[in-house]
Write an enzyme that holds these catalytic residues in place. Sequence first.
Site, PDB file in Angstrom:
ATOM      1  N   ARG A 102       0.831  -1.207   0.000  1.00 53.62           N
ATOM      2  CA  ARG A 102       0.000   0.000   0.000  1.00 53.62           C
ATOM      3  C   ARG A 102       0.859   1.247   0.000  1.00 53.62           C
ATOM      4  NH1 ARG A 102      -3.564   1.513   5.173  1.00 53.62           N
ATOM      5  NH2 ARG A 102      -1.680   2.593   5.784  1.00 53.62           N
ATOM      6  N   CYS A 104       0.090   5.596   0.578  1.00 55.64           N
ATOM      7  CA  CYS A 104      -0.913   6.549   1.022  1.00 55.64           C
ATOM      8  C   CYS A 104      -0.311   7.941   0.901  1.00 55.64           C
ATOM      9  CB  CYS A 104      -1.318   6.259   2.465  1.00 55.64           C
ATOM     10  SG  CYS A 104      -2.622   7.351   3.077  1.00 55.64           S
TER      11      CYS A 104
END
Length: 125
Positions: A102, A104
């Site tokens: 991930r 962000c």
Amino acid sequence: MKPVETTKAPAAVGPYSQAVLSNGQIYCSGMLPINPENGEITATTVEEQTKQVMENIIGLLKEVDLSLDDVVKTTIFLDSIESFQQVNEVYGHYFSNHKPARSCVEVAAIPKGALVEIEFIAQLN
């Protein structure tokens, strides 16, 4: 390359596909917290918007008989990095066992005034 479209997730708000199937992977466009039933952002908090985005992602994955367990990478876009913890908490409920890679990042603005947007890549079984 084949477009993936479903009514279980919001329609694209521009000239792009909800997702594309290519070489055994699904590449999802940024998913906004739009309610697919009325085409509007009805959630007002970042937590509610994150939940709506995740439900939209699940709806798109179901269209190709996949689940969150098949997601290999996500990218989260926030209108304010200050909401990272709240988004992370909701996101973590959806990815409690399987944790994809991930990124962000905070961005200057998200379409339609959304507080959060998430894109993903999933692997076909």
